[in-house]
Design a protein around this motif. Structure first.
Motif, PDB file in Angstrom:
ATOM      1  N   ASP A   1      38.643 -34.740  14.548  1.00 22.20           N
ATOM      2  CA  ASP A   1      39.612 -33.649  14.589  1.00 22.20           C
ATOM      3  C   ASP A   1      40.280 -33.458  13.227  1.00 22.20           C
ATOM      4  O   ASP A   1      40.459 -32.336  12.762  1.00 22.20           O
ATOM      5  N   GLY A   2      40.659 -34.561  12.578  1.00 16.62           N
ATOM      6  CA  GLY A   2      41.288 -34.477  11.261  1.00 16.62           C
ATOM      7  C   GLY A   2      40.368 -33.879  10.219  1.00 16.62           C
ATOM      8  O   GLY A   2      40.780 -33.045   9.405  1.00 16.62           O
TER       9      GLY A   2
ATOM     10  N   LEU B   1      48.226 -41.057  17.847  1.00 14.87           N
ATOM     11  CA  LEU B   1      49.438 -40.620  18.527  1.00 14.87           C
ATOM     12  C   LEU B   1      49.455 -39.107  18.759  1.00 14.87           C
ATOM     13  O   LEU B   1      50.415 -38.575  19.304  1.00 14.87           O
ATOM     14  N   GLY B   2      48.420 -38.409  18.311  1.00 11.45           N
ATOM     15  CA  GLY B   2      48.327 -36.957  18.498  1.00 11.45           C
ATOM     16  C   GLY B   2      49.249 -36.154  17.605  1.00 11.45           C
ATOM     17  O   GLY B   2      49.500 -34.974  17.872  1.00 11.45           O
ATOM     18  N   ILE B   3      49.751 -36.749  16.530  1.00 14.83           N
ATOM     19  CA  ILE B   3      50.775 -36.105  15.706  1.00 14.83           C
ATOM     20  C   ILE B   3      50.271 -34.804  15.070  1.00 14.83           C
ATOM     21  O   ILE B   3      51.009 -33.817  15.009  1.00 14.83           O
ATOM     22  N   GLY B   4      49.043 -34.764  14.616  1.00  6.91           N
ATOM     23  CA  GLY B   4      48.502 -33.535  14.022  1.00  6.91           C
ATOM     24  C   GLY B   4      48.476 -32.387  15.008  1.00  6.91           C
ATOM     25  O   GLY B   4      48.758 -31.239  14.665  1.00  6.91           O
ATOM     26  N   ARG B   5      48.150 -32.694  16.254  1.00  6.50           N
ATOM     27  CA  ARG B   5      48.129 -31.661  17.292  1.00  6.50           C
ATOM     28  C   ARG B   5      49.528 -31.210  17.678  1.00  6.50           C
ATOM     29  O   ARG B   5      49.767 -30.036  17.905  1.00  6.50           O
ATOM     30  N   PHE B   6      50.471 -32.150  17.739  1.00  8.35           N
ATOM     31  CA  PHE B   6      51.859 -31.764  18.010  1.00  8.35           C
ATOM     32  C   PHE B   6      52.379 -30.875  16.882  1.00  8.35           C
ATOM     33  O   PHE B   6      53.114 -29.918  17.131  1.00  8.35           O
TER      34      PHE B   6
ATOM     35  N   SER C   1      49.813 -27.781  19.678  1.00 12.22           N
ATOM     36  CA  SER C   1      48.892 -28.059  20.789  1.00 12.22           C
ATOM     37  C   SER C   1      49.398 -29.276  21.550  1.00 12.22           C
ATOM     38  O   SER C   1      48.848 -30.377  21.447  1.00 12.22           O
ATOM     39  N   VAL C   2      50.445 -29.082  22.340  1.00 10.37           N
ATOM     40  CA  VAL C   2      51.110 -30.195  23.003  1.00 10.37           C
ATOM     41  C   VAL C   2      50.195 -30.862  24.027  1.00 10.37           C
ATOM     42  O   VAL C   2      50.141 -32.096  24.099  1.00 10.37           O
ATOM     43  N   GLY C   3      49.455 -30.093  24.788  1.00 11.71           N
ATOM     44  CA  GLY C   3      48.558 -30.673  25.799  1.00 11.71           C
ATOM     45  C   GLY C   3      47.509 -31.573  25.194  1.00 11.71           C
ATOM     46  O   GLY C   3      47.266 -32.686  25.673  1.00 11.71           O
ATOM     47  N   VAL C   4      46.875 -31.127  24.112  1.00  8.16           N
ATOM     48  CA  VAL C   4      45.867 -31.936  23.439  1.00  8.16           C
ATOM     49  C   VAL C   4      46.529 -33.133  22.764  1.00  8.16           C
ATOM     50  O   VAL C   4      45.974 -34.239  22.751  1.00  8.16           O
ATOM     51  N   GLY C   5      47.732 -32.940  22.237  1.00 10.24           N
ATOM     52  CA  GLY C   5      48.466 -34.045  21.626  1.00 10.24           C
ATOM     53  C   GLY C   5      48.759 -35.144  22.630  1.00 10.24           C
ATOM     54  O   GLY C   5      48.614 -36.332  22.329  1.00 10.24           O
TER      55      GLY C   5
ATOM     56  N   GLN D   1      45.554 -37.001  23.366  1.00 10.44           N
ATOM     57  CA  GLN D   1      45.225 -37.941  22.300  1.00 10.44           C
ATOM     58  C   GLN D   1      46.156 -39.143  22.336  1.00 10.44           C
ATOM     59  O   GLN D   1      45.728 -40.275  22.075  1.00 10.44           O
ATOM     60  N   LEU D   2      47.401 -38.930  22.663  1.00 10.27           N
ATOM     61  CA  LEU D   2      48.359 -40.031  22.777  1.00 10.27           C
ATOM     62  C   LEU D   2      47.941 -40.997  23.882  1.00 10.27           C
ATOM     63  O   LEU D   2      47.968 -42.215  23.696  1.00 10.27           O
ATOM     64  N   LEU D   3      47.529 -40.472  25.022  1.00  8.07           N
ATOM     65  CA  LEU D   3      47.147 -41.314  26.154  1.00  8.07           C
ATOM     66  C   LEU D   3      45.819 -42.035  25.942  1.00  8.07           C
ATOM     67  O   LEU D   3      45.581 -43.079  26.555  1.00  8.07           O
ATOM     68  N   THR D   4      44.932 -41.492  25.098  1.00  9.02           N
ATOM     69  CA  THR D   4      43.622 -42.114  24.868  1.00  9.02           C
ATOM     70  C   THR D   4      43.525 -42.769  23.496  1.00  9.02           C
ATOM     71  O   THR D   4      42.435 -43.145  23.078  1.00  9.02           O
TER      72      THR D   4
END
Length: 88
Positions: free
Chosen positions: A68-69, A38-43, A47-51, A54-57
């Motif tokens: 990434d983690g 869900l891109g939570i670590g990036r949010f 890093s909203v764009g990368v989040g 990650q959410l879309l993929t």
């Protein structure tokens, strides 16, 4: 004698003189490992764009979010959206 806190670096500086973030690399890494699809670590680090990517993929089918983690947990150079180094 006490040194007053620096407003640009309320959490201090790393050995290279870069300011520390208010975000933790451990929290970011654990969020990315468990909720990386869900891109939570990036949010969390801003890093909203990368989040969103990650959410879309679904976190790159889990592979991107896993790597990434791990990198969040072992790297000392990860930064937040202001370019401040994540605290360990």
């Amino acid at each position: 004698m006490t040194v007053p806190p620096n407003p640009q670096a309320p959490f201090g500086f790393d050995p290279q003189g870069r300011p520390y973030s208010d975000k933790s690399k451990i929290v970011a890494g654990v969020l990315q490992l468990f909720l990386g699809g869900l891109g939570i670590g990036r949010f969390y680090v801003g890093s909203v764009g990368v989040g969103i990517a990650q959410l879309l993929t679904c976190g790159g089918l889990g592979i991107w979010s896993l790597i990434d983690g791990i990198i969040f947990l072992v790297s000392n150079d990860r930064t937040d959206k202001e370019g401040r180094v994540l605290r360990g």
